[in-house]
Design a protein around this motif. Structure first.
Motif, mmCIF file in Angstrom:
data_model
loop_
_atom_site.group_PDB
_atom_site.id
_atom_site.type_symbol
_atom_site.label_atom_id
_atom_site.label_comp_id
_atom_site.label_asym_id
_atom_site.label_seq_id
_atom_site.Cartn_x
_atom_site.Cartn_y
_atom_site.Cartn_z
ATOM 1 N N THR A 7 0.840 -1.201 0.000
ATOM 2 C CA THR A 7 0.000 0.000 0.000
ATOM 3 C C THR A 7 0.880 1.258 0.000
ATOM 4 O O THR A 7 2.076 1.200 0.310
ATOM 5 N N ASN A 8 0.241 2.388 -0.311
ATOM 6 C CA ASN A 8 0.978 3.656 -0.246
ATOM 7 C C ASN A 8 1.499 3.908 1.170
ATOM 8 O O ASN A 8 2.596 4.440 1.355
ATOM 9 N N GLY A 9 0.706 3.521 2.160
ATOM 10 C CA GLY A 9 1.132 3.699 3.557
ATOM 11 C C GLY A 9 2.418 2.932 3.841
ATOM 12 O O GLY A 9 3.317 3.436 4.537
ATOM 13 N N MET A 10 2.523 1.721 3.275
ATOM 14 C CA MET A 10 3.746 0.922 3.489
ATOM 15 C C MET A 10 4.943 1.618 2.842
ATOM 16 O O MET A 10 6.053 1.593 3.376
ATOM 17 N N LEU A 11 4.730 2.260 1.687
ATOM 18 C CA LEU A 11 5.839 2.962 1.016
ATOM 19 C C LEU A 11 6.275 4.179 1.837
ATOM 20 O O LEU A 11 7.468 4.493 1.905
ATOM 21 N N SER A 12 5.301 4.856 2.450
ATOM 22 C CA SER A 12 5.661 6.077 3.185
ATOM 23 C C SER A 12 6.412 5.761 4.476
ATOM 24 O O SER A 12 6.932 6.655 5.125
ATOM 25 N N GLU A 13 6.510 4.459 4.814
ATOM 26 C CA GLU A 13 7.328 4.091 5.986
ATOM 27 C C GLU A 13 8.828 4.217 5.686
ATOM 28 O O GLU A 13 9.625 4.398 6.581
ATOM 29 N N PHE A 14 9.216 4.072 4.395
ATOM 30 C CA PHE A 14 10.660 4.192 4.096
ATOM 31 C C PHE A 14 10.986 5.207 3.012
ATOM 32 O O PHE A 14 12.142 5.400 2.671
ATOM 33 N N LEU A 15 9.939 5.881 2.472
ATOM 34 C CA LEU A 15 10.173 6.891 1.435
ATOM 35 C C LEU A 15 9.561 8.216 1.891
ATOM 36 O O LEU A 15 8.555 8.212 2.615
ATOM 37 N N ASP A 16 10.124 9.319 1.411
ATOM 38 C CA ASP A 16 9.539 10.630 1.713
ATOM 39 C C ASP A 16 8.359 10.852 0.765
ATOM 40 O O ASP A 16 8.463 11.545 -0.245
ATOM 41 N N THR A 17 7.243 10.187 1.071
ATOM 42 C CA THR A 17 6.048 10.282 0.233
ATOM 43 C C THR A 17 4.821 10.124 1.125
ATOM 44 O O THR A 17 4.949 9.970 2.339
ATOM 45 N N SER A 18 3.646 10.170 0.524
ATOM 46 C CA SER A 18 2.422 10.027 1.313
ATOM 47 C C SER A 18 1.331 9.417 0.449
ATOM 48 O O SER A 18 1.367 9.514 -0.783
ATOM 49 N N ASP A 19 0.357 8.815 1.106
ATOM 50 C CA ASP A 19 -0.801 8.278 0.389
ATOM 51 C C ASP A 19 -1.484 9.400 -0.391
ATOM 52 O O ASP A 19 -1.888 9.219 -1.544
ATOM 53 N N GLU A 20 -1.551 10.574 0.218
ATOM 54 C CA GLU A 20 -2.230 11.709 -0.413
ATOM 55 C C GLU A 20 -1.521 12.095 -1.723
ATOM 56 O O GLU A 20 -2.154 12.258 -2.758
ATOM 57 N N TRP A 21 -0.173 12.184 -1.704
ATOM 58 C CA TRP A 21 0.569 12.574 -2.919
ATOM 59 C C TRP A 21 0.381 11.520 -4.004
ATOM 60 O O TRP A 21 0.041 11.843 -5.148
ATOM 61 N N ILE A 22 0.588 10.276 -3.645
ATOM 62 C CA ILE A 22 0.539 9.219 -4.675
ATOM 63 C C ILE A 22 -0.879 9.115 -5.252
ATOM 64 O O ILE A 22 -1.059 9.005 -6.468
ATOM 65 N N THR A 23 -1.888 9.192 -4.387
ATOM 66 C CA THR A 23 -3.269 9.039 -4.859
ATOM 67 C C THR A 23 -3.660 10.190 -5.782
ATOM 68 O O THR A 23 -4.200 9.969 -6.866
ATOM 69 N N THR A 24 -3.371 11.416 -5.369
ATOM 70 C CA THR A 24 -3.819 12.544 -6.190
ATOM 71 C C THR A 24 -3.000 12.684 -7.481
ATOM 72 O O THR A 24 -3.538 13.054 -8.514
ATOM 73 N N ARG A 25 -1.700 12.338 -7.445
ATOM 74 C CA ARG A 25 -0.871 12.502 -8.657
ATOM 75 C C ARG A 25 -0.961 11.323 -9.612
ATOM 76 O O ARG A 25 -0.654 11.468 -10.790
ATOM 77 N N THR A 26 -1.322 10.136 -9.095
ATOM 78 C CA THR A 26 -1.269 8.956 -9.970
ATOM 79 C C THR A 26 -2.539 8.116 -9.982
ATOM 80 O O THR A 26 -2.799 7.401 -10.945
ATOM 81 N N GLY A 27 -3.306 8.137 -8.883
ATOM 82 C CA GLY A 27 -4.486 7.268 -8.774
ATOM 83 C C GLY A 27 -4.190 5.918 -8.133
ATOM 84 O O GLY A 27 -5.101 5.141 -7.888
ATOM 85 N N VAL A 28 -2.906 5.639 -7.853
ATOM 86 C CA VAL A 28 -2.550 4.330 -7.281
ATOM 87 C C VAL A 28 -2.721 4.352 -5.754
ATOM 88 O O VAL A 28 -2.268 5.283 -5.091
#
Ligand code: COA
Length: 315
Positions: free
Chosen positions: A16-37
């Motif tokens: 999930t996006n949440g799992m990625l934000s545990e080790f990357l400087d990212t967020s569910d909000e950024w990934i969802t709004t910019r890509t839809g994933v």
């Protein structure tokens, strides 16, 4: 040529996006709004060839034929564990087929390129049943410290069985070389004669350039495909567009002035699975009962190269 069966297979690990934000400087909000994933299936301890074989067997079962009935197998793949032999040969053995086979690497547009090749075999009267398998693990190409690429992709395999018929109405392929926009280098073994500097570079992408190319190429390909057989965009029942970014899909939809419900998406749960994206979407829509017999379907895909293509077919 008709599509008479579909199948797909996905890795069991869901990231999930949440799992990625545990080790990357990212967020569910950024990934969802910019890509839809929201999440993606990622290869862990599976082998890509096993997913490919599973998808192929499901497509054969859906078409009610056996592997022995196949006259040709085309596999679309960018990377897998083997440099050689080709993945199509591994699939041929895995499903128990005896026919010839070949691999193509047309990045995310591989399924439509494979359809074009198969269509020419049918027109030449050389085949009766053909299997296309798209099997991709782009998550093995990206740098998982690079937030601008690794969040986009997912892995999987999609397959389709083809039989004789007249349902493929039109196919258009395009290429415009731009190798500095989306690329990866792999390190080959040195020889005593190599003096140039070589390095292993994970997937590199100029996101905004790729975005613009994708919208332009898909809009142009779809328009040319429909124009060839005098079909108006309004007459098309479903548009299956490569699942790279929901904003790209929306831009193509706006260009064609078509309603949202004609554009099924699975990017939310899959990310971009390269050439597998279109046949996985086709299989999921088919199994969900989304298509009626006689529906007109456009499929459009674009990817590294740049290469792209669109196809219009009757279901
Ligand atoms: N999380 C948070 N921030 C991120 C991020 C992430 N996962 N990825 C990039 N960013 C940052 C960038 O570093 C940049 O920050 P800056 O403004 O401080 O420099 C900012 O977000 C905007 O980056 P940008 O690249 O302009 O974003 P974008 O709106 O173009 O979206 C893509 C980036 C990759 C989602 C978009 O360009 C895209 O989808 N392109 C097509 C990709 C594609 O389809 N590839 C496959 C084709 S088959």
């Amino acid at each position: 040529m008709n599509i008479i069966g579909t199948g797909s297979a996905l890795p069991k690990k869901i990231v999930t996006n949440g799992m990625l934000s545990e080790f990357l400087d990212t967020s569910d909000e950024w990934i969802t709004t910019r890509t839809g994933v929201k999440s993606r299936h990622v290869i862990s301890d599976e082998k890509l060839e096993d997913l490919a074989i599973k998808a192929a067997l499901k497509a054969l079962d859906d078409a009610s034929i056996s592997a022995a009935d196949l006259d040709f197998i085309i596999c679309s793949n960018v990377v897998n564990e083997y440099v050689t032999p080709q993945l199509s040969c591994i699939i041929q053995g895995g499903i128990g087929a005896a026919c010839p086979c070949m691999d193509i690497n047309c990045a995310c547009a591989g399924f439509i390129h494979a359809l074009e090749i198969a269509e020419s075999f049918y027109k030449a009267g050389r085949v009766n049943k053909v299997l296309i398998v798209c099997a991709e693990e782009p998550t093995r190409m990206t740098d998982w410290n690079d937030r601008s690429t690794c969040v986009l992709f997912g892995d999987g395999a999609g397959a389709a069985v083809l039989g004789p018929g007249e349902n493929i109405r039109s196919i258009k392929l395009s290429a415009s070389s731009a190798t500095d926009k989306l690329w990866q280098y792999r390190l080959l073994h040195p020889t005593p004669y190599i003096t140039k500097e070589e390095c292993d570079v994970p997937l590199q992408m100029k996101g905004q350039d790729v975005f613009k190319f994708a919208v332009k190429a898909a809009s142009g390909d779809i328009s040319r495909t429909l124009a060839e057989v005098s079909v108006d965009p309004d007459q098309v029942d479903h548009y299956l567009v490569h699942q790279a970014n929901t904003r790209i899909i929306t831009a193509i939809r706006n260009y064609l002035h078509q309603p949202d419900e004609k554009f099924p998406v699975n990017i939310t749960d899959h990310g971009n699975s390269s050439s597998s994206s279109c046949p996985i979407l086709l299989d999921e829509c088919s199994r969900a009962g989304r298509f009626n017999e006689g529906d007109l379907i456009v499929m459009s895909a674009f990817g590294a190269g740049f290469v792209s293509g669109a196809v219009l077919f009757k279901w």
